[in-house]
Design a protein around this motif. Structure first.
Motif, PDB file in Angstrom:
ATOM      1  N   GLU A  20       0.819  -1.217   0.000  1.00 64.56           N
ATOM      2  CA  GLU A  20       0.000   0.000   0.000  1.00 64.56           C
ATOM      3  C   GLU A  20       0.845   1.256   0.000  1.00 64.56           C
ATOM      4  O   GLU A  20       0.531   2.235  -0.668  1.00 64.56           O
ATOM      5  CB  GLU A  20      -0.918  -0.011   1.227  1.00 64.56           C
ATOM      6  CG  GLU A  20      -1.948   1.106   1.236  1.00 64.56           C
ATOM      7  CD  GLU A  20      -2.952   0.974   0.108  1.00 64.56           C
ATOM      8  OE1 GLU A  20      -3.444   2.025  -0.344  1.00 64.56           O
ATOM      9  OE2 GLU A  20      -3.230  -0.155  -0.316  1.00 64.56           O
ATOM     10  N   GLY A  21       1.951   1.238   0.739  1.00 63.30           N
ATOM     11  CA  GLY A  21       2.792   2.428   0.845  1.00 63.30           C
ATOM     12  C   GLY A  21       3.427   2.831  -0.464  1.00 63.30           C
ATOM     13  O   GLY A  21       3.841   3.976  -0.641  1.00 63.30           O
ATOM     14  N   LYS A  22       3.528   1.895  -1.398  1.00 61.94           N
ATOM     15  CA  LYS A  22       4.165   2.202  -2.672  1.00 61.94           C
ATOM     16  C   LYS A  22       3.189   2.778  -3.685  1.00 61.94           C
ATOM     17  O   LYS A  22       3.540   3.030  -4.823  1.00 61.94           O
ATOM     18  CB  LYS A  22       4.821   0.941  -3.244  1.00 61.94           C
ATOM     19  CG  LYS A  22       6.028   0.466  -2.435  1.00 61.94           C
ATOM     20  CD  LYS A  22       6.696  -0.712  -3.105  1.00 61.94           C
ATOM     21  CE  LYS A  22       7.918  -1.179  -2.319  1.00 61.94           C
ATOM     22  NZ  LYS A  22       8.573  -2.340  -2.966  1.00 61.94           N
ATOM     23  N   TRP A 176       4.198   9.221 -13.795  1.00 62.41           N
ATOM     24  CA  TRP A 176       4.712   9.931 -12.614  1.00 62.41           C
ATOM     25  C   TRP A 176       5.938   9.211 -12.051  1.00 62.41           C
ATOM     26  O   TRP A 176       6.928   9.848 -11.693  1.00 62.41           O
ATOM     27  CB  TRP A 176       3.605  10.033 -11.565  1.00 62.41           C
ATOM     28  CG  TRP A 176       2.309  10.419 -12.180  1.00 62.41           C
ATOM     29  CD1 TRP A 176       1.201   9.624 -12.375  1.00 62.41           C
ATOM     30  CD2 TRP A 176       1.988  11.679 -12.765  1.00 62.41           C
ATOM     31  NE1 TRP A 176       0.217  10.331 -13.024  1.00 62.41           N
ATOM     32  CE2 TRP A 176       0.670  11.591 -13.279  1.00 62.41           C
ATOM     33  CE3 TRP A 176       2.678  12.880 -12.906  1.00 62.41           C
ATOM     34  CZ2 TRP A 176       0.042  12.644 -13.915  1.00 62.41           C
ATOM     35  CZ3 TRP A 176       2.054  13.939 -13.534  1.00 62.41           C
ATOM     36  CH2 TRP A 176       0.760  13.819 -14.031  1.00 62.41           C
ATOM     37  N   GLN A 177       5.873   7.891 -11.960  1.00 64.48           N
ATOM     38  CA  GLN A 177       7.018   7.129 -11.461  1.00 64.48           C
ATOM     39  C   GLN A 177       8.205   7.267 -12.395  1.00 64.48           C
ATOM     40  O   GLN A 177       9.358   7.374 -11.964  1.00 64.48           O
ATOM     41  CB  GLN A 177       6.629   5.661 -11.317  1.00 64.48           C
ATOM     42  CG  GLN A 177       5.623   5.397 -10.218  1.00 64.48           C
ATOM     43  CD  GLN A 177       5.063   3.990 -10.277  1.00 64.48           C
ATOM     44  OE1 GLN A 177       5.211   3.292 -11.278  1.00 64.48           O
ATOM     45  NE2 GLN A 177       4.410   3.577  -9.217  1.00 64.48           N
ATOM     46  N   GLU A 182      13.854  10.591  -9.832  1.00 59.28           N
ATOM     47  CA  GLU A 182      14.972  11.244  -9.153  1.00 59.28           C
ATOM     48  C   GLU A 182      14.565  11.857  -7.818  1.00 59.28           C
ATOM     49  O   GLU A 182      15.384  11.957  -6.898  1.00 59.28           O
ATOM     50  CB  GLU A 182      15.558  12.338 -10.045  1.00 59.28           C
ATOM     51  CG  GLU A 182      16.217  11.842 -11.316  1.00 59.28           C
ATOM     52  CD  GLU A 182      16.686  13.008 -12.180  1.00 59.28           C
ATOM     53  OE1 GLU A 182      17.262  13.968 -11.608  1.00 59.28           O
ATOM     54  OE2 GLU A 182      16.484  12.981 -13.407  1.00 59.28           O
ATOM     55  N   ILE A 183      13.313  12.292  -7.711  1.00 63.76           N
ATOM     56  CA  ILE A 183      12.879  12.954  -6.474  1.00 63.76           C
ATOM     57  C   ILE A 183      11.785  12.174  -5.752  1.00 63.76           C
ATOM     58  O   ILE A 183      11.161  12.682  -4.822  1.00 63.76           O
ATOM     59  CB  ILE A 183      12.394  14.392  -6.756  1.00 63.76           C
ATOM     60  CG1 ILE A 183      11.217  14.391  -7.746  1.00 63.76           C
ATOM     61  CG2 ILE A 183      13.542  15.260  -7.246  1.00 63.76           C
ATOM     62  CD1 ILE A 183      10.556  15.755  -7.901  1.00 63.76           C
ATOM     63  N   TRP A 184      11.542  10.944  -6.172  1.00 62.72           N
ATOM     64  CA  TRP A 184      10.458  10.150  -5.585  1.00 62.72           C
ATOM     65  C   TRP A 184      10.618   9.992  -4.071  1.00 62.72           C
ATOM     66  O   TRP A 184       9.678  10.198  -3.302  1.00 62.72           O
ATOM     67  CB  TRP A 184      10.406   8.778  -6.255  1.00 62.72           C
ATOM     68  CG  TRP A 184       9.109   8.051  -6.048  1.00 62.72           C
ATOM     69  CD1 TRP A 184       8.829   7.102  -5.112  1.00 62.72           C
ATOM     70  CD2 TRP A 184       7.903   8.230  -6.811  1.00 62.72           C
ATOM     71  NE1 TRP A 184       7.536   6.665  -5.231  1.00 62.72           N
ATOM     72  CE2 TRP A 184       6.940   7.344  -6.275  1.00 62.72           C
ATOM     73  CE3 TRP A 184       7.549   9.035  -7.883  1.00 62.72           C
ATOM     74  CZ2 TRP A 184       5.644   7.248  -6.781  1.00 62.72           C
ATOM     75  CZ3 TRP A 184       6.265   8.939  -8.390  1.00 62.72           C
ATOM     76  CH2 TRP A 184       5.331   8.058  -7.839  1.00 62.72           C
ATOM     77  N   GLU A 185      11.820   9.646  -3.652  1.00 62.42           N
ATOM     78  CA  GLU A 185      12.045   9.425  -2.219  1.00 62.42           C
ATOM     79  C   GLU A 185      11.931  10.728  -1.437  1.00 62.42           C
ATOM     80  O   GLU A 185      11.443  10.747  -0.299  1.00 62.42           O
ATOM     81  CB  GLU A 185      13.408   8.780  -1.984  1.00 62.42           C
ATOM     82  CG  GLU A 185      13.595   8.263  -0.571  1.00 62.42           C
ATOM     83  CD  GLU A 185      14.681   7.216  -0.445  1.00 62.42           C
ATOM     84  OE1 GLU A 185      14.879   6.709   0.674  1.00 62.42           O
ATOM     85  OE2 GLU A 185      15.324   6.896  -1.466  1.00 62.42           O
ATOM     86  N   PRO A 191      11.544   4.694  -1.585  1.00 57.88           N
ATOM     87  CA  PRO A 191      12.154   4.604  -2.912  1.00 57.88           C
ATOM     88  C   PRO A 191      11.090   4.431  -3.991  1.00 57.88           C
ATOM     89  O   PRO A 191      10.009   3.883  -3.733  1.00 57.88           O
ATOM     90  CB  PRO A 191      13.033   3.344  -2.814  1.00 57.88           C
ATOM     91  CG  PRO A 191      13.210   3.103  -1.352  1.00 57.88           C
ATOM     92  CD  PRO A 191      11.962   3.604  -0.693  1.00 57.88           C
ATOM     93  N   ARG A 192      11.398   4.907  -5.179  1.00 57.26           N
ATOM     94  CA  ARG A 192      10.486   4.677  -6.297  1.00 57.26           C
ATOM     95  C   ARG A 192      10.385   3.188  -6.567  1.00 57.26           C
ATOM     96  O   ARG A 192      11.380   2.468  -6.479  1.00 57.26           O
ATOM     97  CB  ARG A 192      10.996   5.379  -7.562  1.00 57.26           C
ATOM     98  CG  ARG A 192      10.003   5.341  -8.719  1.00 57.26           C
ATOM     99  CD  ARG A 192      10.648   5.730 -10.029  1.00 57.26           C
ATOM    100  NE  ARG A 192      11.485   4.645 -10.539  1.00 57.26           N
ATOM    101  CZ  ARG A 192      12.043   4.639 -11.750  1.00 57.26           C
ATOM    102  NH1 ARG A 192      11.881   5.667 -12.547  1.00 57.26           N
ATOM    103  NH2 ARG A 192      12.784   3.624 -12.138  1.00 57.26           N
ATOM    104  N   PRO A 193       9.179   2.679  -6.881  1.00 53.80           N
ATOM    105  CA  PRO A 193       9.036   1.259  -7.224  1.00 53.80           C
ATOM    106  C   PRO A 193       9.984   0.871  -8.347  1.00 53.80           C
ATOM    107  O   PRO A 193      10.286   1.674  -9.237  1.00 53.80           O
ATOM    108  CB  PRO A 193       7.570   1.152  -7.667  1.00 53.80           C
ATOM    109  CG  PRO A 193       6.888   2.263  -6.947  1.00 53.80           C
ATOM    110  CD  PRO A 193       7.888   3.384  -6.881  1.00 53.80           C
ATOM    111  N   SER A 194      10.430  -0.356  -8.315  1.00 49.74           N
ATOM    112  CA  SER A 194      11.402  -0.840  -9.289  1.00 49.74           C
ATOM    113  C   SER A 194      10.894  -0.690 -10.709  1.00 49.74           C
ATOM    114  O   SER A 194       9.714  -0.908 -10.995  1.00 49.74           O
ATOM    115  CB  SER A 194      11.716  -2.320  -9.019  1.00 49.74           C
ATOM    116  OG  SER A 194      12.466  -2.867 -10.085  1.00 49.74           O
ATOM    117  N   GLY A 195      11.794  -0.325 -11.612  1.00 48.61           N
ATOM    118  CA  GLY A 195      11.441  -0.213 -13.019  1.00 48.61           C
ATOM    119  C   GLY A 195      11.475  -1.538 -13.749  1.00 48.61           C
ATOM    120  O   GLY A 195      11.103  -1.612 -14.916  1.00 48.61           O
TER     121      GLY A 195
END
Length: 283
Positions: A20-22, A176-177, A182-185, A191-195
């Protein structure tokens, strides 16, 4: 190693991040296009160079002048307007009032008479009652906002006598991701979800016994604004930011990313896009 055959890809679509947090930064399609100004800006971008980007997408499909087309999530007429000039008929399904306003205006400006509009969400459409199937081509172009992807695909198949086309982001990341990694965190504290994501759509189709074709292309996404503040307001809504601290981080980032062109500030991003398609008679 994960066995992709054991994953319920429809559930993965409903919960693309798992935790949920992601889900930070997510905004539903309904909310995104409830803003008339956002719809107008999108409409203006699509109409640039006489719908050049849309015409390129249309040319990527197998289209005959005798075809009847069903466009699921038609927006302001992104595909409807160029399609209407080369096929027999187009039915446009579009629920957003803002998009419908632009769509109707574009149809009137082009003096088009071979388009029907169904102002409903795809999940609420009854194929037999609301539509006039079968259609030679059913297409959903960046419009898979319905919650149950399997049911949405089954309805597209039910409405088609030849082809189904889906256009989506190849890496399965939201814009958006992708654009704000670069500024997600800084924005969300995680951290940004894995690509490195599997293609949920393609894998779900395979589970459904649909063996689709897929092509990947690289396209530029362009957003034009009258000022940095307009850009911040637009992108803030898409990122679902709620604090002044988040807004300051976004403003600083956009100040470095935006470029000036012809009196506008412009945000340009390159993305990998997927065209997924199949002939319903071959499955």
């Amino acid at each position: 190693m994960i066995d992709v055959n054991t994953i319920d890809w429809n559930e993965a679509w409903k919960k693309p991040e798992g935790e949920e947090g992601k889900k930070k930064g997510f905004i539903s399609c309904g909310r995104r296009w409830s803003d008339p100004d956002r719809c107008k800006r999108f409409n203006d971008v699509m109409k640039e160079d006489n719908w050049a980007g849309s015409r390129a997408r249309v040319s990527a499909m197998d289209i005959d002048e005798s075809y009847r087309i069903l466009d699921v999530g038609a927006g302001p007429g992104t595909l409807v307007i160029p399609l209407a000039s080369i096929v027999a008929h187009v039915t446009a399904v579009e629920p957003s009032e803002g998009m419908l306003s632009c769509l109707r205006e574009n149809i009137a400006l082009a003096a088009i008479t071979n388009v029907d509009i169904v102002p409903k969400k795809w999940e609420e459409v009854d194929v037999k009652q609301d539509l006039n199937p079968p259609y030679d081509v059913v297409v959903a172009s960046y419009s898979l906002g319905f919650p149950d992807l399997r049911e949405g695909i089954l309805k597209m198949v039910a409405a088609s006598s030849r082809y189904v086309y889906i256009f989506w982001f190849a890496d399965m990341l939201s814009p958006w991701q992708r654009n704000y990694g670069e500024i997600w965190e800084k924005l969300y504290g995680i951290p940004r979800p894995s690509g490195n994501k599997p293609n949920i759509i393609y894998n779900l189709l395979h589970q459904m016994g649909i063996y689709a074709n897929i092509d990947i292309s690289k396209e530029e996404s362009i957003h034009r604004y009258s000022s940095i503040e307009e850009a911040v307001a637009d992108q803030k809504e898409g990122l679902h930011l709620t604090t002044s601290e988040q807004e300051d981080i976004l403003r600083d980032y956009l100040g470095k990313k935006l470029i000036r062109e012809n009196g506008k500030v412009v945000l340009r991003e390159m993305t990998h896009r997927a065209k997924i398609w199949w002939n319903v008679n071959d499955q």
